[in-house]
Design a protein around this motif. Structure first.
Motif, PDB file in Angstrom:
ATOM      1  N   GLN A 126       0.732  -1.306  -0.372  1.00 55.52           N
ATOM      2  CA  GLN A 126       0.131  -0.222  -0.095  1.00 55.52           C
ATOM      3  C   GLN A 126       0.705   0.818   0.192  1.00 55.52           C
ATOM      4  O   GLN A 126       1.326   1.518   1.003  1.00 55.52           O
ATOM      5  CB  GLN A 126      -0.813   0.082   1.339  1.00 55.52           C
ATOM      6  CG  GLN A 126      -2.107   1.330   1.684  1.00 55.52           C
ATOM      7  CD  GLN A 126      -2.761   1.257   0.129  1.00 55.52           C
ATOM      8  OE1 GLN A 126      -3.665   0.289  -0.324  1.00 55.52           O
ATOM      9  NE2 GLN A 126      -3.287   2.462   0.095  1.00 55.52           N
ATOM     10  N   GLY A 127       0.305   1.878  -1.082  1.00 53.71           N
ATOM     11  CA  GLY A 127       1.523   3.413  -0.805  1.00 53.71           C
ATOM     12  C   GLY A 127       0.359   4.239  -0.573  1.00 53.71           C
ATOM     13  O   GLY A 127      -0.617   4.777   0.492  1.00 53.71           O
ATOM     14  N   LYS A 128       0.678   6.059  -0.495  1.00 53.50           N
ATOM     15  CA  LYS A 128       0.523   7.399   0.179  1.00 53.50           C
ATOM     16  C   LYS A 128      -0.715   6.916  -0.575  1.00 53.50           C
ATOM     17  O   LYS A 128      -1.838   7.246   0.609  1.00 53.50           O
ATOM     18  CB  LYS A 128       1.016   7.963  -0.060  1.00 53.50           C
ATOM     19  CG  LYS A 128       0.747   9.439   0.364  1.00 53.50           C
ATOM     20  CD  LYS A 128       1.038  10.437   0.580  1.00 53.50           C
ATOM     21  CE  LYS A 128       0.799  11.943   0.994  1.00 53.50           C
ATOM     22  NZ  LYS A 128       1.599  12.789   1.234  1.00 53.50           N
ATOM     23  N   CYS A 129      -0.971   6.611  -1.773  1.00 52.79           N
ATOM     24  CA  CYS A 129      -2.029   6.652  -2.577  1.00 52.79           C
ATOM     25  C   CYS A 129      -2.955   6.254  -2.875  1.00 52.79           C
ATOM     26  O   CYS A 129      -4.364   5.836  -2.765  1.00 52.79           O
ATOM     27  CB  CYS A 129      -2.343   8.461  -3.512  1.00 52.79           C
ATOM     28  SG  CYS A 129      -1.172   9.341  -2.938  1.00 52.79           S
ATOM     29  N   ASN A 143       7.159   6.820  -5.302  1.00 55.13           N
ATOM     30  CA  ASN A 143       7.300   7.727  -4.961  1.00 55.13           C
ATOM     31  C   ASN A 143       5.880   7.781  -3.490  1.00 55.13           C
ATOM     32  O   ASN A 143       5.811   7.576  -2.260  1.00 55.13           O
ATOM     33  CB  ASN A 143       6.878   9.507  -5.375  1.00 55.13           C
ATOM     34  CG  ASN A 143       9.053   9.519  -5.873  1.00 55.13           C
ATOM     35  OD1 ASN A 143       9.508   9.828  -5.700  1.00 55.13           O
ATOM     36  ND2 ASN A 143       8.528  10.351  -7.267  1.00 55.13           N
ATOM     37  N   ASP A 144       5.129   7.455  -4.495  1.00 52.25           N
ATOM     38  CA  ASP A 144       4.058   7.051  -3.365  1.00 52.25           C
ATOM     39  C   ASP A 144       4.210   6.269  -3.124  1.00 52.25           C
ATOM     40  O   ASP A 144       3.525   5.718  -1.432  1.00 52.25           O
ATOM     41  CB  ASP A 144       3.317   5.838  -4.511  1.00 52.25           C
ATOM     42  CG  ASP A 144       1.308   6.173  -4.351  1.00 52.25           C
ATOM     43  OD1 ASP A 144       1.128   7.441  -2.984  1.00 52.25           O
ATOM     44  OD2 ASP A 144       0.484   5.349  -3.907  1.00 52.25           O
ATOM     45  N   LYS A 165       7.384   4.905  -1.307  1.00 49.86           N
ATOM     46  CA  LYS A 165       8.249   5.347  -0.586  1.00 49.86           C
ATOM     47  C   LYS A 165       7.976   6.276   0.639  1.00 49.86           C
ATOM     48  O   LYS A 165       8.528   5.932   2.052  1.00 49.86           O
ATOM     49  CB  LYS A 165       9.634   5.783  -0.880  1.00 49.86           C
ATOM     50  CG  LYS A 165       9.216   7.316  -1.787  1.00 49.86           C
ATOM     51  CD  LYS A 165      11.070   8.268  -2.284  1.00 49.86           C
ATOM     52  CE  LYS A 165      10.495   9.156  -2.523  1.00 49.86           C
ATOM     53  NZ  LYS A 165      11.617  10.097  -3.234  1.00 49.86           N
ATOM     54  N   ALA A 166       6.556   7.171   0.587  1.00 46.38           N
ATOM     55  CA  ALA A 166       6.286   7.950   1.429  1.00 46.38           C
ATOM     56  C   ALA A 166       5.530   6.802   2.469  1.00 46.38           C
ATOM     57  O   ALA A 166       5.588   7.060   3.514  1.00 46.38           O
ATOM     58  CB  ALA A 166       4.761   8.468   0.352  1.00 46.38           C
ATOM     59  N   ARG A 167       5.003   5.774   2.803  1.00 43.24           N
ATOM     60  CA  ARG A 167       5.301   4.866   4.348  1.00 43.24           C
ATOM     61  C   ARG A 167       6.038   3.762   4.127  1.00 43.24           C
ATOM     62  O   ARG A 167       6.806   3.695   2.532  1.00 43.24           O
ATOM     63  CB  ARG A 167       3.986   3.930   3.153  1.00 43.24           C
ATOM     64  CG  ARG A 167       2.434   5.524   3.234  1.00 43.24           C
ATOM     65  CD  ARG A 167       1.205   3.789   2.668  1.00 43.24           C
ATOM     66  NE  ARG A 167       0.943   3.804   3.935  1.00 43.24           N
ATOM     67  CZ  ARG A 167      -0.204   2.763   4.629  1.00 43.24           C
ATOM     68  NH1 ARG A 167      -0.944   3.274   3.671  1.00 43.24           N
ATOM     69  NH2 ARG A 167      -0.564   2.240   5.248  1.00 43.24           N
ATOM     70  N   GLN A 168       5.476   3.541   5.407  1.00 42.52           N
ATOM     71  CA  GLN A 168       6.737   1.846   5.587  1.00 42.52           C
ATOM     72  C   GLN A 168       5.585   0.799   4.825  1.00 42.52           C
ATOM     73  O   GLN A 168       4.633   0.528   5.522  1.00 42.52           O
ATOM     74  CB  GLN A 168       6.765   2.438   7.007  1.00 42.52           C
ATOM     75  CG  GLN A 168       8.051   3.699   8.182  1.00 42.52           C
ATOM     76  CD  GLN A 168       8.393   3.077   8.867  1.00 42.52           C
ATOM     77  OE1 GLN A 168       7.077   2.973  10.393  1.00 42.52           O
ATOM     78  NE2 GLN A 168       9.602   3.320   9.476  1.00 42.52           N
ATOM     79  N   HIS A 169       6.816  -0.117   5.021  1.00 42.35           N
ATOM     80  CA  HIS A 169       5.950  -1.339   4.714  1.00 42.35           C
ATOM     81  C   HIS A 169       6.791  -2.251   5.474  1.00 42.35           C
ATOM     82  O   HIS A 169       8.383  -2.330   5.896  1.00 42.35           O
ATOM     83  CB  HIS A 169       6.542  -1.832   2.813  1.00 42.35           C
ATOM     84  CG  HIS A 169       5.638  -0.553   2.524  1.00 42.35           C
ATOM     85  ND1 HIS A 169       4.931  -0.853   2.223  1.00 42.35           N
ATOM     86  CD2 HIS A 169       6.618   0.647   1.753  1.00 42.35           C
ATOM     87  CE1 HIS A 169       4.261   1.035   1.225  1.00 42.35           C
ATOM     88  NE2 HIS A 169       5.730   0.960   1.174  1.00 42.35           N
ATOM     89  N   THR A 226      11.642   1.554   4.632  1.00 45.49           N
ATOM     90  CA  THR A 226      11.204   2.493   4.180  1.00 45.49           C
ATOM     91  C   THR A 226      12.322   2.522   3.058  1.00 45.49           C
ATOM     92  O   THR A 226      13.092   1.918   3.235  1.00 45.49           O
ATOM     93  CB  THR A 226      10.903   3.626   4.694  1.00 45.49           C
ATOM     94  OG1 THR A 226      10.636   4.320   5.527  1.00 45.49           O
ATOM     95  CG2 THR A 226      10.548   4.942   3.256  1.00 45.49           C
TER      96      THR A 226
END
Length: 276
Positions: A109-112, A155-156, A158-162, A170
């Motif tokens: 799951q990305g930021k968006c 970019n989407d 890397k905006a969140r941790q996984h 990240t």
């Protein structure tokens, strides 16, 4: 003398380029000269590179299946399709041999929005996102739209941790891989944007071809003693590399090969893996 490339472009016959490809097969100098002489005797204006390849492959195969298999390497990568799933597993093995931890076929799951990621790599606490662009046609190239698209996904993400290898992590870098090549615009955009590229011959002296030769990481699809169906069966059994069947040949029995054919396959596989 002019030759016709796969793309239809007509270029002068380059003996030195052909000689280099024969040398990379591991053939002895005498066999290389014999092959060059045979091909030169059959050249005609407009001959296709495919015809030249067939002549060279046939001559090498008569001398050694191992030489023919290494000469066949570019085509062997195309057999890791048609959707590229086996190509992704193969690329994972290339990086694994270089000391990377690897994970494949991830849904993150990305930021968006959510994304499917082909491969994640980890080395020295750094995490890479790897995307593979597979082409079934040798002449296809990945143009600038591909790294542009991958950059937006990176970019989407890397905006969140996984949850990847050890806890929450990240992505810090992105790698784009293709079995063919990138256009000049794609290379320029990727370098400018900080995206690492890997193709058949890029970066220079460290592309897929070089990594395969240096690590003896030949795909099982390069074996000339197996049919296309048999190669696919081995891939399904996770036998991605020639060295896999050298280390453990039981899967050759599982896919239905006779004892005599197993001996022939292992002989060729050993020739490939013992190449220096």
């Amino acid at each position: 003398m002019k030759v016709t490339k796969h793309s239809g472009h007509i270029v002068p016959f380059d003996k030195s380029k052909l000689k280099l490809s024969l040398q990379k097969s591991g053939a002895a100098p005498a066999l290389i000269e014999q092959t060059l002489q045979l091909i030169e005797n059959q050249l005609y204006d407009g001959i296709t590179t495919k015809e030249i390849y067939k002549l060279a492959f046939s001559t090498l195969k008569k001398a050694s299946n191992g030489h023919a298999a290494r000469y066949n390497l570019r085509y062997a990568l195309q057999l890791l399709g048609p959707d590229g799933f086996f190509f992704e597993k193969f690329i994972s093995r290339l990086y694994g041999a270089e000391g990377f931890q690897t994970k494949t076929n991830l849904a993150l799951q990305g930021k968006c929005v959510s994304h499917e990621v082909d491969i994640a790599l980890k080395k020295e606490n750094k995490i890479w996102m790897v995307e593979c662009k597979f082409h079934s046609s040798r002449e296809s190239a990945s143009d600038v739209k591909v790294p542009m698209y991958i950059l937006s996904r990176f970019n989407d993400l890397k905006a969140r941790q996984h949850t990847l290898f050890s806890g929450k992590e990240t992505f810090s870098s992105c790698i784009l891989v293709t079995n063919n090549r990138f256009t000049k615009d794609a290379e320029t955009f990727a370098v400018c944007s900080g995206i690492e590229l890997l193709s058949w011959d890029f970066p220079k002296d460290n592309g897929i071809k070089n990594k395969i030769d240096q690590g003896m990481l030949y795909p099982v699809t390069c074996l000339t003693t197996l049919s296309l169906v048999e190669k696919e069966k081995l891939l399904i059994l996770n036998q991605t590399l020639v060295r896999d069947i050298v280390n453990d040949s039981k899967n050759l029995s599982i896919i239905g090969l006779s004892e005599n054919r197993i001996r022939n396959v292992l002989k060729e596989a050993s020739q490939i893996c013992n190449f220096i």
